[in-house]
Scaffold this motif. Structure first.
Motif, PDB file in Angstrom:
ATOM      1  N   GLY A 273       0.800  -1.220   0.000  1.00  0.00           N
ATOM      2  CA  GLY A 273       0.000   0.000   0.000  1.00  0.00           C
ATOM      3  C   GLY A 273       0.831   1.267   0.000  1.00  0.00           C
ATOM      4  N   ILE A 274       2.019   1.223  -0.636  1.00  0.00           N
ATOM      5  CA  ILE A 274       2.862   2.408  -0.741  1.00  0.00           C
ATOM      6  C   ILE A 274       3.216   2.622  -2.208  1.00  0.00           C
ATOM      7  CG2 ILE A 274       3.813   2.097   1.572  1.00  0.00           C
ATOM      8  CD1 ILE A 274       6.316   0.931   0.371  1.00  0.00           C
ATOM      9  N   SER A 275       3.761   3.781  -2.535  1.00  0.00           N
ATOM     10  CA  SER A 275       4.093   4.059  -3.936  1.00  0.00           C
ATOM     11  C   SER A 275       5.331   3.279  -4.349  1.00  0.00           C
ATOM     12  CB  SER A 275       4.339   5.563  -4.135  1.00  0.00           C
ATOM     13  OG  SER A 275       5.570   5.951  -3.571  1.00  0.00           O
ATOM     14  N   VAL A 276       5.360   2.873  -5.595  1.00  0.00           N
ATOM     15  CA  VAL A 276       6.503   2.113  -6.090  1.00  0.00           C
ATOM     16  C   VAL A 276       7.748   2.998  -6.126  1.00  0.00           C
ATOM     17  CG1 VAL A 276       6.024   2.598  -8.525  1.00  0.00           C
ATOM     18  CG2 VAL A 276       7.317   0.554  -7.886  1.00  0.00           C
ATOM     19  N   GLU A 277       7.573   4.306  -6.350  1.00  0.00           N
ATOM     20  CA  GLU A 277       8.722   5.207  -6.364  1.00  0.00           C
ATOM     21  C   GLU A 277       9.402   5.238  -4.998  1.00  0.00           C
ATOM     22  OE1 GLU A 277       5.687   6.030  -7.375  1.00  0.00           O
ATOM     23  OE2 GLU A 277       5.955   6.188  -9.568  1.00  0.00           O
ATOM     24  N   TYR A 278       8.579   5.334  -3.937  1.00  0.00           N
ATOM     25  CA  TYR A 278       9.178   5.380  -2.600  1.00  0.00           C
ATOM     26  C   TYR A 278       9.786   4.035  -2.230  1.00  0.00           C
ATOM     27  CZ  TYR A 278       9.776   6.130   2.389  1.00  0.00           C
ATOM     28  OH  TYR A 278      10.316   6.248   3.635  1.00  0.00           O
ATOM     29  N   TYR A 279       9.110   2.943  -2.579  1.00  0.00           N
ATOM     30  CA  TYR A 279       9.668   1.621  -2.278  1.00  0.00           C
ATOM     31  C   TYR A 279      11.003   1.427  -2.989  1.00  0.00           C
ATOM     32  CZ  TYR A 279      10.531  -3.310  -1.914  1.00  0.00           C
ATOM     33  OH  TYR A 279      11.144  -4.513  -1.657  1.00  0.00           O
TER      34      TYR A 279
ATOM     35  N   ARG B 149      18.128   5.303  -0.954  1.00  0.00           N
ATOM     36  CA  ARG B 149      18.048   6.734  -1.243  1.00  0.00           C
ATOM     37  C   ARG B 149      16.919   7.432  -0.502  1.00  0.00           C
ATOM     38  NH1 ARG B 149      16.378   8.038  -5.785  1.00  0.00           N
ATOM     39  NH2 ARG B 149      15.569   6.057  -6.583  1.00  0.00           N
ATOM     40  N   ALA B 150      16.124   6.695   0.266  1.00  0.00           N
ATOM     41  CA  ALA B 150      14.976   7.288   0.941  1.00  0.00           C
ATOM     42  C   ALA B 150      15.367   7.772   2.333  1.00  0.00           C
ATOM     43  CB  ALA B 150      13.836   6.266   1.051  1.00  0.00           C
ATOM     44  N   SER B 151      14.646   8.764   2.798  1.00  0.00           N
ATOM     45  CA  SER B 151      14.832   9.195   4.179  1.00  0.00           C
ATOM     46  C   SER B 151      14.285   8.125   5.113  1.00  0.00           C
ATOM     47  CB  SER B 151      14.119  10.526   4.417  1.00  0.00           C
ATOM     48  OG  SER B 151      12.733  10.385   4.162  1.00  0.00           O
ATOM     49  N   ARG B 152      14.484   8.335   6.382  1.00  0.00           N
ATOM     50  CA  ARG B 152      14.092   7.339   7.379  1.00  0.00           C
ATOM     51  C   ARG B 152      12.604   6.994   7.258  1.00  0.00           C
ATOM     52  NH1 ARG B 152      15.345   8.149  13.786  1.00  0.00           N
ATOM     53  NH2 ARG B 152      14.135   6.391  14.606  1.00  0.00           N
ATOM     54  N   PRO B 153      12.259   5.728   6.966  1.00  0.00           N
ATOM     55  CA  PRO B 153      10.847   5.364   6.801  1.00  0.00           C
ATOM     56  C   PRO B 153      10.104   5.430   8.136  1.00  0.00           C
ATOM     57  CG  PRO B 153      12.226   3.402   6.741  1.00  0.00           C
ATOM     58  CD  PRO B 153      13.155   4.586   6.734  1.00  0.00           C
ATOM     59  N   SER B 154       8.827   5.756   8.057  1.00  0.00           N
ATOM     60  CA  SER B 154       8.007   5.856   9.262  1.00  0.00           C
ATOM     61  C   SER B 154       7.694   4.474   9.815  1.00  0.00           C
ATOM     62  CB  SER B 154       6.703   6.585   8.948  1.00  0.00           C
ATOM     63  OG  SER B 154       5.890   5.781   8.099  1.00  0.00           O
ATOM     64  N   ARG B 155       7.229   4.430  11.048  1.00  0.00           N
ATOM     65  CA  ARG B 155       6.836   3.162  11.651  1.00  0.00           C
ATOM     66  C   ARG B 155       5.649   2.555  10.897  1.00  0.00           C
ATOM     67  NH1 ARG B 155       9.231   2.268  16.480  1.00  0.00           N
ATOM     68  NH2 ARG B 155       7.627   0.792  17.136  1.00  0.00           N
TER      69      ARG B 155
ATOM     70  N   ILE C  75       5.101   2.808   7.643  1.00  0.00           N
ATOM     71  CA  ILE C  75       5.640   2.186   6.430  1.00  0.00           C
ATOM     72  C   ILE C  75       6.293   0.854   6.762  1.00  0.00           C
ATOM     73  CG2 ILE C  75       7.449   2.371   4.674  1.00  0.00           C
ATOM     74  CD1 ILE C  75       5.073   4.040   3.979  1.00  0.00           C
ATOM     75  N   LEU C  76       7.075   0.822   7.846  1.00  0.00           N
ATOM     76  CA  LEU C  76       7.749  -0.414   8.236  1.00  0.00           C
ATOM     77  C   LEU C  76       6.742  -1.496   8.593  1.00  0.00           C
ATOM     78  CD1 LEU C  76      10.597   1.129  10.414  1.00  0.00           C
ATOM     79  CD2 LEU C  76      10.843   0.105   8.144  1.00  0.00           C
ATOM     80  N   THR C  77       5.677  -1.115   9.279  1.00  0.00           N
ATOM     81  CA  THR C  77       4.633  -2.083   9.635  1.00  0.00           C
ATOM     82  C   THR C  77       3.965  -2.630   8.380  1.00  0.00           C
ATOM     83  OG1 THR C  77       4.224  -0.989  11.755  1.00  0.00           O
ATOM     84  CG2 THR C  77       2.466  -2.406  10.895  1.00  0.00           C
ATOM     85  N   ALA C  78       3.705  -1.754   7.402  1.00  0.00           N
ATOM     86  CA  ALA C  78       3.090  -2.192   6.143  1.00  0.00           C
ATOM     87  C   ALA C  78       4.008  -3.143   5.385  1.00  0.00           C
ATOM     88  CB  ALA C  78       2.757  -0.972   5.282  1.00  0.00           C
ATOM     89  N   LEU C  79       5.312  -2.861   5.392  1.00  0.00           N
ATOM     90  CA  LEU C  79       6.258  -3.754   4.719  1.00  0.00           C
ATOM     91  C   LEU C  79       6.339  -5.104   5.427  1.00  0.00           C
ATOM     92  CD1 LEU C  79       9.125  -1.207   3.962  1.00  0.00           C
ATOM     93  CD2 LEU C  79       7.647  -2.346   2.275  1.00  0.00           C
ATOM     94  N   ALA C  80       6.364  -5.083   6.753  1.00  0.00           N
ATOM     95  CA  ALA C  80       6.416  -6.342   7.504  1.00  0.00           C
ATOM     96  C   ALA C  80       5.193  -7.194   7.201  1.00  0.00           C
ATOM     97  CB  ALA C  80       6.511  -6.053   9.000  1.00  0.00           C
ATOM     98  N   ARG C  81       4.043  -6.547   7.104  1.00  0.00           N
ATOM     99  CA  ARG C  81       2.812  -7.273   6.790  1.00  0.00           C
ATOM    100  C   ARG C  81       2.848  -7.822   5.368  1.00  0.00           C
ATOM    101  NH1 ARG C  81      -0.301  -3.712   8.534  1.00  0.00           N
ATOM    102  NH2 ARG C  81      -0.564  -2.542   6.576  1.00  0.00           N
ATOM    103  N   ALA C  82       3.343  -7.009   4.421  1.00  0.00           N
ATOM    104  CA  ALA C  82       3.410  -7.447   3.023  1.00  0.00           C
ATOM    105  C   ALA C  82       4.350  -8.639   2.855  1.00  0.00           C
ATOM    106  CB  ALA C  82       3.869  -6.286   2.143  1.00  0.00           C
ATOM    107  N   PHE C  83       5.469  -8.620   3.572  1.00  0.00           N
ATOM    108  CA  PHE C  83       6.445  -9.707   3.473  1.00  0.00           C
ATOM    109  C   PHE C  83       6.083 -10.892   4.372  1.00  0.00           C
ATOM    110  CE2 PHE C  83       9.544  -6.279   2.169  1.00  0.00           C
ATOM    111  CZ  PHE C  83       9.740  -6.768   0.889  1.00  0.00           C
TER     112      PHE C  83
END
Length: 264
Positions: free
Chosen positions: A49-55, A62-68, A70-78
């Motif tokens: 549920g995030i943009s492909v550019e940011y991912y 190259r991205a700034s520190r991801p928010s909690r 975003i990290l939770t969404a990635l953990a769920r996706a993986f």
């Protein structure tokens, strides 16, 4: 987040994306075949549920520190395990999220261990709330009078301050030791699961009904006693001595207590 940490985070994300298959993506056909293993970045971004550019910037460091979030969404996706999720957060220089509750079920391997030691030694298993999840035949024979049912089931802390048979089984010294450990363990559990309604209710109940609990609580102790020597008064075998050892399953937050009989 410094360069090396960003690189480590990106590598971690790429690795897990390469391990996923198209069928891990909702609506994907199980017959999909690809030359390159794993999901495409666009597909993973869609699942998270995030943009492909940011991912893409995250993977490339190259991205700034991801928010909690975003990290939770990635953990769920993986579909990361608790340990993998914690590592993801640390790579992003974030404190891992507090678990909401310990696992409700015992791993099959632990259950087999429990059953296999019926004729060898007493074994009990409890969770991070100090709820007794299981005990084998040898433990039931040894601690039966202590395992009274009550409004908090077989919770060790509740039993330590309310069980009518406690001092008869453990003696005054053993009961005092258990009470001290129980209060310290409850403080630890409340710090780990601060929003847990059962623990909060248990604390409130003991605080108002047990002066002994209040006395131990005021000591301010916190922690886990991993090893101890225990004496138990058995109704037919007399006074018995055991070396107790506590092992931890961190993924489930389950604790295994082994009571090895001391030789005379």
């Amino acid at each position: 987040m410094v360069g090396d940490e960003r690189s480590g985070l990106g590598e971690y994300l790429r690795h897990h994306r390469s391990e996923m298959t198209p069928r891990d993506r909702p609506g994907a056909s199980p017959l999909s075949h690809r030359r390159v293993p794993g999901l495409r970045r666009q597909e993973l971004a869609d699942v998270a549920g995030i943009s492909v550019e940011y991912y893409t910037r995250l993977e490339q460091g190259r991205a700034s520190r991801p928010s909690r979030e975003i990290l939770t969404a990635l953990a769920r996706a993986f579909r990361l395990s608790n340990a993998e999720q914690d590592h993801l957060f640390r790579l992003a220089d974030e404190r891992p999220p507090q678990p909401r509750a310990p696992a409700a079920e015992i791993r099959p391997g632990l259950q087999r261990l429990l059953d296999s030691l019926d004729d060898t030694m007493p074994v009990t298993i409890h969770d991070g709330r100090l709820d007794m999840l299981a005990f084998n035949v040898a433990a039931a024979d040894l601690f039966g009078p202590v395992f009274d049912d009550g409004p908090y089931g077989h919770n060790i802390v509740y039993q330590a301050f309310t069980s009518a048979g406690l001092r008869e089984v453990l003696g005054n010294e053993g009961a005092e030791q258990l009470a001290r450990v129980a209060a310290a363990e409850l403080r630890k559990a409340l710090s780990l699961y601060p929003e847990d309604e059962q623990l909060r209710s248990l604390f409130g109940e003991l605080s108002t009904s047990s002066p002994e609990f209040s006395r131990h609580w005021e000591r301010g102790e916190i922690g886990t006693w991993r090893s101890a020597m225990k004496r138990v008064n058995h109704p037919t075998r007399g006074l018995l001595a055991f070396d107790s050892e506590v092992l931890h399953d961190p993924e489930s937050d389950h604790w295994i207590m082994l009571f090895t009989p001391r030789r005379a």
